[in-house]
Design an enzyme around this catalytic site. Structure first.
Site, short mmCIF file in Angstrom:
data_model
loop_
_atom_site.label_atom_id
_atom_site.label_comp_id
_atom_site.label_asym_id
_atom_site.label_seq_id
_atom_site.Cartn_x
_atom_site.Cartn_y
_atom_site.Cartn_z
N THR A 93 1.08 -1.22 0.12
CA THR A 93 0.07 0.28 -0.20
C THR A 93 0.69 1.52 -0.08
OG1 THR A 93 -1.49 -1.50 1.15
CG2 THR A 93 -1.86 1.58 1.36
N LYS A 168 -7.85 1.74 -3.28
CA LYS A 168 -7.03 1.38 -2.04
C LYS A 168 -7.43 2.62 -0.99
CE LYS A 168 -4.80 -1.30 2.12
NZ LYS A 168 -5.31 -2.66 1.88
N LYS A 243 -2.23 5.31 8.72
CA LYS A 243 -1.28 5.52 7.65
C LYS A 243 -1.91 5.88 6.34
CE LYS A 243 1.55 2.43 4.75
NZ LYS A 243 1.99 1.22 3.72
P1 NAD Z 1 5.98 -5.54 7.27
O1 NAD Z 1 6.94 -5.06 8.08
O2 NAD Z 1 5.84 -7.10 8.19
O3 NAD Z 1 7.04 -6.47 6.10
C1 NAD Z 1 7.28 -5.24 5.24
C2 NAD Z 1 8.31 -5.85 5.18
O4 NAD Z 1 9.60 -6.04 4.12
C3 NAD Z 1 9.40 -6.67 6.07
O5 NAD Z 1 10.13 -7.91 6.59
C4 NAD Z 1 10.54 -5.78 5.88
O6 NAD Z 1 12.12 -6.53 6.59
C5 NAD Z 1 10.65 -5.58 4.31
N1 NAD Z 1 11.63 -4.82 3.85
C6 NAD Z 1 11.89 -3.79 3.73
N2 NAD Z 1 13.07 -3.05 2.68
C7 NAD Z 1 12.88 -3.71 2.22
C8 NAD Z 1 14.47 -3.81 1.01
N3 NAD Z 1 14.39 -3.11 0.44
N4 NAD Z 1 14.09 -5.21 0.43
C9 NAD Z 1 13.43 -6.32 1.39
N5 NAD Z 1 12.96 -6.15 1.96
C10 NAD Z 1 12.73 -5.02 2.82
O7 NAD Z 1 4.34 -5.21 6.53
P2 NAD Z 1 3.80 -5.95 5.98
O8 NAD Z 1 2.39 -5.89 7.18
O9 NAD Z 1 3.23 -7.60 5.58
O10 NAD Z 1 2.57 -4.51 5.29
C11 NAD Z 1 3.58 -4.57 3.90
C12 NAD Z 1 2.64 -3.43 2.36
O11 NAD Z 1 0.71 -4.69 2.86
C13 NAD Z 1 2.52 -2.36 3.58
O12 NAD Z 1 2.50 -1.63 2.03
C14 NAD Z 1 1.00 -2.06 4.91
O13 NAD Z 1 0.53 -1.44 4.25
C15 NAD Z 1 0.23 -3.13 3.51
N6 NAD Z 1 -1.10 -3.50 4.03
C16 NAD Z 1 -0.81 -4.45 5.54
C17 NAD Z 1 -1.82 -5.05 5.90
C18 NAD Z 1 -1.52 -6.01 7.13
O14 NAD Z 1 -2.89 -5.50 7.56
N7 NAD Z 1 -0.48 -6.35 6.98
C19 NAD Z 1 -3.46 -4.85 5.13
C20 NAD Z 1 -3.13 -5.24 3.62
C21 NAD Z 1 -2.21 -3.87 3.01
#
Ligand code: NAD
Length: 296
Positions: A93, A168, A243
């Site tokens: 997102t 979204k 966010k």
């Molecule tokens: P998270 O923080 O658990 O996962 C993000 C991952 O990206 C981490 O493991 C981090 O180490 C990795 N990362 C960051 N920079 C990196 C790089 N340069 N190279 C490789 N890996 C890298 O977050 P999440 O909850 O999995 O969310 C991910 C996305 O999904 C976000 O944009 C969030 O807004 C969206 N989202 C989350 C949810 C939810 O309920 N968690 C729901 C809908 C959408």
């Protein structure tokens, strides 16, 4: 079987990548976090030493990262390392502007790209029941759709580059506003001596009906599966709601749309987060409106 690279194996990306493995694909993952890489290995992924290495043989490349700056940095790194016929899909997102910039980077490299953020949370990622909102060309969408369907139950082509992100943040702005409205109504009902069940029975079948009432009711009782019955554990954390509301406000400012209630919702969730409740479910804002902790 398709060679897929998956960058970003966090709370969402980890289980999404595992579902692609379960669907029979060869998935090579990369994440900056060693713990996420270990979990990926346990889920059957091959883990690469860098994002560039992960994408080298991939036909499809999926990114699931925190914010626009991460997506642009990673795409900037891997676009030149990837095959010329690779398809790039970003499921994070992020702001509409960054999403369009990412598409432009892909276009300059001559590869197909899609923004495809999700709704459904960690439960949806694990259960492969996510909804995908996709933006990009029809050619990119048609190529991506079979893979997205293996990670979700509904895939909607919303339009050209950035349209998935636009859908979204509009959807989640509705959700943030409606949850506050429902929470205020239940608090008012309490003051007027109305039982939660009575208000639910009326609102869930009347003109106040919405997802925040029927599926995610912010008081314990009427909807047994809602986080209100589980100490307001997420679910969908207040930090993520904030966010998305901030992304909506950025987009409103940039496009000149009037969104006064969206702005108010962003302010309220900002206060809720700053009061220490960023990790609580966003429906816990009802207790904040009562002046209590999110756990009630
Ligand atoms: P998270 O923080 O658990 O996962 C993000 C991952 O990206 C981490 O493991 C981090 O180490 C990795 N990362 C960051 N920079 C990196 C790089 N340069 N190279 C490789 N890996 C890298 O977050 P999440 O909850 O999995 O969310 C991910 C996305 O999904 C976000 O944009 C969030 O807004 C969206 N989202 C989350 C949810 C939810 O309920 N968690 C729901 C809908 C959408």
């Amino acid at each position: 079987m398709t060679n897929i690279a998956f960058i970003g194996l966090g709370n969402m990306g980890g289980p999404m990548a595992a579902n692609l493995v379960a669907a029979g694909h060869r998935v090579t993952g990369f994440d900056l976090s060693p713990a996420s890489c270990d979990q990926g290995r346990a889920d059957g992924l091959a883990i690469a030493g860098s994002a560039g290495e992960a994408v080298r043989d991939a036909e499809v490349i999926v990114t699931m990262l925190p914010a626009g700056k991460h997506v642009l940095a990673v795409w900037g790194d891997i676009l030149t390392a990837a095959r010329g016929d690779a398809l790039f899909i970003d499921c994070s997102t992020i702001d509409v502007d960054s999403a369009r910039k990412a598409h432009e980077l892909a276009r300059q490299q001559g590869v197909l790209s899609l923004d495809a953020p999700v709704s459904g949370g960690v439960g949806g990622a694990k259960g492969a029941t996510l909804t995908f909102m996709a933006g990009g060309s029809k050619e990119a969408f048609d190529k991506a759709e079979p893979f997205l369907s293996q990670m979700g139950k509904k895939v909607v082509h919303c339009g050209e580059a950035g349209a998935g992100q636009a859908a979204k943040i509009c959807n989640n702005m509705i959700l943030g506003i409606s949850m506050i409205g429902v929470a205020e109504a239940f608090v008012l009902g309490e003051k007027l001596g109305l039982s939660h069940q009575a208000l639910f029975d009326v609102a869930s079948t009347s003109s106040g009906q919405c997802w925040s009432v029927t599926t995610y009711c912010p008081v314990p009782g009427p909807v047994p599966a809602s986080p209100a019955n589980n100490g307001y554990k997420p679910g969908f954390a207040a930090a993520l709601m904030l966010k998305d509301l901030k992304l909506a406000q950025e987009a409103a400012l940039a496009s000149g749309a009037a969104t006064p209630l969206g702005a108010e919702a962003a302010q309220l969730y900002d206060l809720f987060n700053k009061a220490g409740h960023a990790g609580a479910d966003f429906s816990g804002i009802i207790n904040f409106l009562r002046g209590e902790s999110p756990q009630g």
